[in-house]
Motif scaffolding. Sequence first.
Motif, short mmCIF file in Angstrom:
data_model
loop_
_atom_site.label_atom_id
_atom_site.label_comp_id
_atom_site.label_asym_id
_atom_site.label_seq_id
_atom_site.Cartn_x
_atom_site.Cartn_y
_atom_site.Cartn_z
N SER A 94 13.23 3.82 -13.04
CA SER A 94 12.40 2.73 -13.55
C SER A 94 12.76 1.44 -12.84
CB SER A 94 12.59 2.56 -15.06
OG SER A 94 13.93 2.21 -15.37
N ILE A 95 11.80 0.52 -12.83
CA ILE A 95 12.06 -0.83 -12.33
C ILE A 95 12.82 -1.56 -13.43
CG2 ILE A 95 11.01 -2.98 -11.53
CD1 ILE A 95 8.60 -1.26 -10.63
N ALA A 96 13.94 -2.16 -13.08
CA ALA A 96 14.84 -2.75 -14.08
C ALA A 96 14.16 -3.88 -14.85
CB ALA A 96 16.10 -3.27 -13.39
N SER B 23 0.81 -1.21 0.00
CA SER B 23 0.00 0.00 0.00
C SER B 23 0.85 1.26 0.00
CB SER B 23 -0.92 0.01 1.23
OG SER B 23 -0.16 0.27 2.40
N LYS B 24 0.25 2.37 -0.49
CA LYS B 24 0.93 3.66 -0.48
C LYS B 24 1.25 4.10 0.95
CE LYS B 24 -1.15 5.46 -4.75
NZ LYS B 24 -2.00 6.53 -5.33
N THR B 25 0.34 3.83 1.86
CA THR B 25 0.55 4.24 3.25
C THR B 25 1.76 3.54 3.84
OG1 THR B 25 -1.82 4.65 3.57
CG2 THR B 25 -0.49 4.35 5.55
N ALA B 26 1.90 2.25 3.57
CA ALA B 26 3.03 1.50 4.10
C ALA B 26 4.35 2.05 3.55
CB ALA B 26 2.89 0.02 3.76
N ILE C 48 15.77 0.17 -10.39
CA ILE C 48 15.38 -0.43 -9.11
C ILE C 48 15.15 -1.92 -9.29
CG2 ILE C 48 13.56 -0.48 -7.35
CD1 ILE C 48 13.20 2.50 -7.84
N ALA C 49 15.68 -2.70 -8.36
CA ALA C 49 15.48 -4.15 -8.40
C ALA C 49 14.02 -4.48 -8.17
CB ALA C 49 16.33 -4.82 -7.33
N ALA D 50 9.09 2.73 -6.32
CA ALA D 50 9.68 3.40 -7.48
C ALA D 50 9.12 4.82 -7.64
CB ALA D 50 9.42 2.58 -8.75
N LYS D 51 7.84 4.99 -7.38
CA LYS D 51 7.25 6.33 -7.45
C LYS D 51 7.82 7.23 -6.37
CE LYS D 51 2.92 4.59 -9.41
NZ LYS D 51 1.49 4.29 -9.14
N GLN D 52 8.06 6.66 -5.17
CA GLN D 52 8.68 7.44 -4.10
C GLN D 52 10.08 7.90 -4.51
OE1 GLN D 52 7.94 8.55 -1.08
NE2 GLN D 52 6.05 7.54 -0.48
N VAL D 53 10.87 6.97 -5.06
CA VAL D 53 12.23 7.31 -5.47
C VAL D 53 12.21 8.38 -6.57
CG1 VAL D 53 14.37 6.42 -6.48
CG2 VAL D 53 13.11 5.04 -4.81
#
Length: 358
Positions: free
Chosen positions: A225-227, A105-108, A240-241, A213-216
């Motif tokens: 991007s996610i690799a 979740s976004k909250t977590a 990102i892994a 990934a959005k946080q980063v």
Amino acid sequence: MNAILPAASPRTLHRVPVRVLMVDDSAVSRSVIGRIIDDAADVNLVSRVSSPDEAFAFLAEQRVDIILLDHEMPGRKGLDALPALLDAAHDAHVIMLSSHCQRGSKTAVAALSIGASDALAKPSAMDSGPEFAEQLLSRIRRLASARCQNSAEADRLILRPFPEGFAVHCIGIGASTGGIHALAELLSAVSARPGSPVLITQHLPAAFISHYAKQVARMTDMPVSIARDGEVLRDDHVYIAPGEASLSCIRDGAKVRARLIAERDMLSSARPSVNPMFAGMAQSYGAGSLGIILTGIGRDGTAGASAVVKAGGAVIVQDETSSTVWGMPGSAARAGLVSACLAPHEMPHYLRAHFGLG
């Protein structure tokens, strides 16, 4: 001549039950969690309060090891109170315990990025069974145990000199517990693009990775991007892994491509793991590899850091004082693989001053 890193001041070991503070406006939740903890001889729920303000009042007079924090509360929500709560609680760990912390979740992810050490969803209607109780107690004990391990350091740690003429061609950042917050501090201090690919391995379940990934992406102006397996790694791009595989890399002529490894790392049992990321960097970029290890439980990254150093690269780690848990960085430091030990916000300035980087 090797530099000497003075030992941090010792902390008190947990020879008494772990002290836990619960912050939750639900009387039902407080009752259920209370029963779970009452059944554990090594964990003591020292107080149950219904608001952050009551928590601040308690922490002004008492010290605790772990805080269980709900999010949805009247007035000040848990996420809003978290930064001030971390300040008031000194070195206590915060576990976000909320129905809004479902897996991924976004909250977590937001809680972890602010500084929470863990996030766990409360069962619906607090209909908790043995599995939830086991998860909760396991996480409390793991964080408390990690704090004990932090205090049992050797008197002096040796820092390696940086390789002569060191120039960075790839940066790899590995982290676990507390790492999202530490990465935010690191990236916020970066004033210029590094001119190399940036690989990130954060210990998170696959369900969290898209939000992470959005946080980063909000932490940096570089593309994030996610690799993807086989893609060519580009300078000034963050990879990102994914949660279901480790991120490594492999040289293909003049290019270097991302390589995803589905198997768990044999040494750390982690997936994603820092070890294969660093090992791939050592093979692909050699002496141009820079490994960075941020806060985290365990030893993941130490074997990979050894590969980086053997290839002529360098490794720096987060210092104990600023770490949520000095497990991963401490392991590499004790192994004699580290050339600098710094708080995350100090790393870009240090690298800029010494190598014109960041």
